[in-house]
Motif scaffolding. Sequence first.
Motif, short mmCIF file in Angstrom:
data_model
loop_
_atom_site.label_atom_id
_atom_site.label_comp_id
_atom_site.label_asym_id
_atom_site.label_seq_id
_atom_site.Cartn_x
_atom_site.Cartn_y
_atom_site.Cartn_z
N PHE A 102 -8.51 4.48 6.47
CA PHE A 102 -7.57 3.88 5.07
C PHE A 102 -6.95 4.64 5.21
N ASP A 103 -6.55 6.24 5.99
CA ASP A 103 -5.17 6.86 4.88
C ASP A 103 -4.14 6.23 5.81
N ILE A 104 -4.39 5.99 7.17
CA ILE A 104 -3.07 5.38 7.84
C ILE A 104 -2.64 4.23 7.46
N MET A 105 -3.95 3.28 6.75
CA MET A 105 -3.85 1.71 6.68
C MET A 105 -3.04 2.18 5.14
N PHE A 106 -2.89 2.90 4.25
CA PHE A 106 -2.33 2.98 3.08
C PHE A 106 -0.51 3.19 3.20
N HIS A 107 -0.81 4.23 4.10
CA HIS A 107 0.59 4.22 4.60
C HIS A 107 1.63 3.96 5.10
N CYS A 108 0.31 2.63 5.86
CA CYS A 108 1.33 1.22 6.80
C CYS A 108 1.58 0.33 5.63
N ALA A 109 0.64 -0.08 3.82
CA ALA A 109 0.98 -0.60 2.92
C ALA A 109 2.59 -0.21 2.35
N VAL A 110 2.37 1.51 2.62
CA VAL A 110 3.36 2.03 1.40
C VAL A 110 4.69 1.84 2.37
N LYS A 111 4.79 1.98 3.68
CA LYS A 111 5.65 1.00 4.58
C LYS A 111 6.37 0.21 3.84
N LEU A 112 5.58 -1.12 4.05
CA LEU A 112 5.37 -2.36 3.58
C LEU A 112 6.44 -2.02 2.33
N ILE A 113 6.29 -1.94 1.42
CA ILE A 113 6.04 -1.80 0.04
C ILE A 113 7.82 -1.20 0.13
N ARG A 114 7.87 0.31 0.66
CA ARG A 114 9.57 0.50 1.29
C ARG A 114 10.37 -0.93 1.35
N GLU A 115 9.49 -0.78 2.43
CA GLU A 115 10.69 -1.91 3.27
C GLU A 115 11.34 -3.48 2.33
N GLY A 116 10.20 -3.24 1.48
CA GLY A 116 10.42 -4.57 0.19
C GLY A 116 10.16 -6.17 0.90
N LYS A 117 9.03 -5.21 1.61
CA LYS A 117 8.04 -6.83 2.75
C LYS A 117 5.54 -6.46 1.96
N ALA A 118 6.02 -6.08 0.80
CA ALA A 118 4.98 -6.08 0.69
C ALA A 118 5.26 -5.91 -1.19
N TYR A 119 4.45 -6.55 -2.58
CA TYR A 119 4.49 -6.28 -3.58
C TYR A 119 3.40 -6.98 -4.07
N VAL A 120 3.03 -5.83 -5.44
CA VAL A 120 2.07 -5.84 -6.55
C VAL A 120 1.97 -7.14 -7.25
N CYS A 121 0.85 -8.05 -7.41
CA CYS A 121 1.09 -9.71 -7.84
C CYS A 121 -0.29 -9.25 -9.08
N ASP A 122 -0.05 -9.90 -10.31
CA ASP A 122 -0.18 -9.44 -11.05
C ASP A 122 -1.36 -10.93 -11.35
N LEU A 123 -1.19 -12.17 -10.65
CA LEU A 123 -1.83 -12.99 -10.75
C LEU A 123 -3.25 -13.14 -10.62
#
Length: 540
Positions: A102-123
């Motif tokens: 889970f830690d590694i996956m979380f860091h992968c998600a953070v990396k994507l956000i940092r690179e503009g490849k993931a976003y938080v969506c409220d829909l």
Amino acid sequence: MADLEISNFIHNIIDKDLADGKNGGKVYTRFPPEPNGYLHIGHAKSICLNFTTAQKYGGKCNLRFDDTNPVKEDVEYVDSIQEDVKWLGFEWDKLLFASSYFDIMFHCAVKLIREGKAYVCDLSADEIREYRGTLTQPGKESPYRNRSIEENMDLFLRMKEGEFPDGAKILRAKIDMASPNINMRDPALYRIAHQSHHKTGDEWCIYPMYDFAHPIEDAIEGITHSICTLEFEDHRPLYDWVIRETCWENPPQQIEFARLNLTNTVMSKRYLKALVDNGDVTGWDDPRMPTIAGIRRRGYTPEAVRDFCERIGVAKANSTVETELLEHCVREDLKDKTVSKMVVMDPIKVTVRNYPEGRTEMVEVENSKNPEDGSRMVPFSRDLYVDRTDFMEEPVKGYFRLFPGNEVRFKGAYFLVCEEVIKDENGEVVELICTYDPETKCGGTFSARKVKGTIHWVDANSAVPIKVNAYNQLFIDGEDGKQVVNPESLKVYNAFAEPAVGEMKAGERCQFFRHGYYIKDTKTGDFNRIVDLKSSWKKK
Ligand code: ATP
Ligand code: MG
């Protein structure tokens, strides 16, 4: 096991990879069940495929619990799955839990956000569905798609801190809402679930989605060939996207194969769980269940299941295999492994009028057709039982068993002829009066006449009463064509067995002469019908 080498397109892919020098010549596979139910016979196909592929190439295979969804998962399932894999005869290299990444996956998600490849969506979930578009229409971009990296980072951390309720926000990949592949239209990567996890407890309230977690799990473990079922074929571009964007040195490769479907069998943990929860069956290991625990208790052997998985091969197109083939494999395996015993399922009393009262003799009965299996001594006397199906008052043409006036051999003993039929007030046959010919003892030199039928019997005084569960298929076609539970899936017999059956141990198998293969149940001490003798399966 059948040693014929059935063409396996996955092995062809691996052969080519090895020839091309990919993965440094390594072949690592994994069997990745979600611990949300007991394994079924379909999983056996995946287990055999993953483990034997690793064996064939001198590689390794992990047992990995894909436990990223806390809602339906349980340690009971974690334990049963290990037992099932071992029972099938396989040894994993490592026992792993996706939740430990889970830690590694979380860091992968953070990396994507940092690179503009993931976003938080409220829909909301409904809105997301609406925005997704259809096979023929592109999707619409979410109004939250262009949040700044800082805002996304802040919101994602707050999701992790538990600031938002379930469903309030998700993390999505920023890929392409117009992609012809719907899986690529900004798929969800993380969701909020305030749920305790069987391993991580309350440490997390956000959990990764399967499509995000699975490729990372494979990459962490150095899996070279990630074998999964066909419904994930359209997810492969996303699998590859996750691997590429989260940067792994040795990218695993997803390969899809057709799942196993069996006639008159439902294979879905969710459906099988409902049967258990509704009390339609006695549990996950009910001998009628298509679970591995069920077929084990039913008396199927791991050798037969592996043989079956090998015979059906591995294909790229879905098809349905006949359940009769599985039963055929069970018979093939049991026929040389079991000896036969005499059991009368539905008894009719036989009195041998001219046999001395009070006398019991031991007669020799062969254990099987194979002389090497030897023989045993069985008591014979004036009071016997035979099976109701071995008597006909008015025989049909070609019937060679007992009927008035007809002489038959009682297996291992004498020729007997039925002289008289006694019925109760309802007209039901309750007793047969017979006479025997002392000259005809089996193993002697008598040759004056022959009989056409040999029937089995038990001596009434020494017979052991046993309960026999004769199972029929658990599912039949319902009115709407869907599979429903067969109300006649279990028929119980109060049978009489020769004394040797009383000495069988729990889990021991034998043939009940002319009836089928049976096992002494490990839980109840009853006898379960594993499979009958006749094979309705024909090689096509
Ligand atoms: P179910 O729908 O019954 O819950 P699942 O595919 O969700 O099955 P998992 O625990 O995710 O169950 O499966 C573990 C592995 O077993 C996966 O790789 C899956 O593809 C494979 N598998 C599941 N069902 C079958 C089947 N009928 N034939 C072959 N492989 C299967
Ligand atoms: Mg699943």
